[in-house]
Design an enzyme around this catalytic site. Structure first.
Site, short mmCIF file in Angstrom:
data_model
loop_
_atom_site.label_atom_id
_atom_site.label_comp_id
_atom_site.label_asym_id
_atom_site.label_seq_id
_atom_site.Cartn_x
_atom_site.Cartn_y
_atom_site.Cartn_z
N THR A 153 0.95 -1.32 0.08
CA THR A 153 0.00 0.00 0.11
C THR A 153 0.94 1.19 -0.12
OG1 THR A 153 -0.10 -0.20 2.39
CG2 THR A 153 -2.16 -1.07 1.06
N LYS A 179 3.80 -7.06 3.94
CA LYS A 179 3.64 -5.71 3.71
C LYS A 179 3.51 -4.73 5.10
CE LYS A 179 0.39 -3.55 3.27
NZ LYS A 179 -0.12 -2.48 4.22
N THR A 190 1.87 -8.72 12.08
CA THR A 190 2.14 -7.44 11.34
C THR A 190 0.97 -6.90 10.49
OG1 THR A 190 3.90 -6.33 9.86
CG2 THR A 190 3.40 -8.63 9.31
N GLU A 277 6.62 4.61 7.14
CA GLU A 277 6.23 5.88 6.54
C GLU A 277 7.14 7.04 6.75
OE1 GLU A 277 1.63 4.71 5.52
OE2 GLU A 277 2.14 6.03 7.35
N ASN A 401 0.33 10.62 5.52
CA ASN A 401 -1.28 10.16 6.12
C ASN A 401 -1.96 11.19 5.88
OD1 ASN A 401 -0.90 7.49 7.70
ND2 ASN A 401 1.11 8.60 7.94
N THR A 406 -6.13 11.07 -0.67
CA THR A 406 -6.46 12.21 -1.60
C THR A 406 -5.09 12.14 -2.68
OG1 THR A 406 -4.95 13.80 -0.27
CG2 THR A 406 -7.40 13.70 -0.13
#
Length: 406
Positions: A153, A179, A190, A277, A401, A406
């Site tokens: 993702t 992932k 996870t 991230e 995030n 969007t």
């Protein structure tokens, strides 16, 4: 950019497991987003799932199906979590399993569904159903990496690893994919991980091995302190190597197999953190000489999840006071701060409850500028020790995030 992480140079097929990936057009961009894992007859499966009370519909169905029958297929989609979707979500997860079972000539209960992506949106079941024939037609024992890429993702790189060991003269293969990048503080597993081995292992032994491995790997990572609604970790054993069956922890090869699976799980868990991230740092937090496992983890996670500590790592700022404060806020009873020492790599920053006399800001800064940092805390009150892996907290994490939908 993932910290110190590269695609594996080689993944070894696991006899008895085939995989495929295809596009169901769940994403606006052109990419694979559905995966099928086929398991040979006789495969033993074990799984652990999220403890989030708002667990996703596929978690509910996969748990039920796995408890009632032996799995033959795993159907995974990215881009949509099918979580927070109520009874329609359950119905949609069941329908995808039923559609696959009709095409694959198996029972609906032999299909385990998994989803990852945006929470609160209905699963696009017609798109997934349309992709099923292509998934079945393209099954291959060499599609591990392609499958790892399809379940991504916000990941920037696929996570996968293979390992081989010898038990009773037989070569045992273990290959796994995972992932995960954000919403990472597993409370059992996870985001998603699938690990296969061709070893001959009983159901009870496999359950014990997975639980132990998860506790030493996926339950030792945090990016942002949030446990997902969809977390799952699954371990398959096909018995294709035909080694003497490993029935319990007294069986020949049990500990060797356990160590190998722990190694695979730790590689995948650390890969998730390295690809956290917005991460620019990979940080190992070791808490030593605690009274027990629980208090060691309490200290480690208090440090790992402190926004002030994490942003100091982002800025490469050796603001050791933030670390000291986190240790003091971990809730340990009768904590004698005069006995505590804290290190950045091999640089002592705190001893006897205050700044070390040997510490200099210059030496602290050198460590903080590194991409990989070890932070050690010695509590000096017992024999337990634990390690947690985490990231820094950057502007990019907020951007990712804030713009996720969007």
């Amino acid at each position: 950019m993932a910290v110190g992480l590269e695609l594996p140079s080689k993944l070894i097929p696991v006899n008895g497991i085939r995989l495929s990936a295809a596009s169901a057009n769940i994403y606006d961009k052109n990419r694979d987003d559905v995966v099928l894992i086929e398991l040979c007859e006789g495969t033993v499966s074990s799984a652990v799932f999220t403890k989030n009370k708002f667990c996703a519909a596929p978690v509910i169905i996969a748990k039920t199906n796995l408890a009632n029958t032996a799995a033959r297929y795993c159907l995974i989609n990215a881009g949509n979590a099918n979580a927070g979707t109520g009874e329609p979500g359950i119905s949609n997860a069941k329908e995808t399993c039923q559609s696959l079972s009709l095409l694959a000539t198996c029972e609906q209960s032999e299909v385990l569904p998994f989803s990852t992506g945006v929470i609160g949106e209905d699963l696009p079941i017609e798109k997934i159903k349309q992709a099923l024939p292509a998934l079945l037609d393209s099954l291959s024992d060499n599609a591990w990496l392609k499958s790892a890429q399809a379940i991504m993702t916000t990941d920037t790189i696929a996570k996968a690893v293979s390992k081989q060991i010898t038990i009773a003269g037989k070569t045992i293969t273990i290959t796994g994919i995972a992932k995960g990048s954000g919403m990472i503080k597993p409370n059992m597993a996870t985001m998603l991980s699938f690990i296969g081995t061709d070893a001959n292992v009983s159901k009870n032994a496999l359950n014990e091995i997975l639980l132990y491995a998860v506790n030493k790997s996926f339950n030792r990572i945090t990016v942002d302190g949030d446990t997902s609604t969809n977390d799952a970790s699954v371990l398959f054993a096909t018995a294709k190597v035909n080694n003497p069956i490993i029935e319990n922890n007294n069986s020949n090869g049990y500990l060797k197999l356990q160590r190998a699976i722990v190694s695979v799980c730790q590689h995948l868990a650390q890969a998730i953190v390295r690809d956290g991230e917005g991460a620019s740092k990979f940080i190992s937090i070791q808490v030593n000489e605690g009274k027990n496992e629980q208090e060691c983890l309490a200290v480690a996670y208090k440090i790992a999840e402190s926004p002030l500590v994490k942003t100091a790592f982002t800025a490469s700022d050796p603001n050791w006071g933030r670390i000291l404060a986190a240790v003091g806020n971990a809730g340990l009873e009768d904590l004698d701060i005069d006995n505590i020492s804290i290190y950045l790599d091999d640089i002592c920053i705190v001893e006897n409850g205050c700044r070390s006399k040997t510490y200099t800001e210059e030496n602290g800064k050198k460590v903080m500028l590194q991409e990989e940092i070890k932070l050690s805390v010695c509590l000096n009150r017992g024999e337990s020790k634990e390690e947690v892996w985490t990231t820094d907290l950057s502007h990019e994490y907020i951007t990712i995030n804030a713009e996720y939908r969007t």
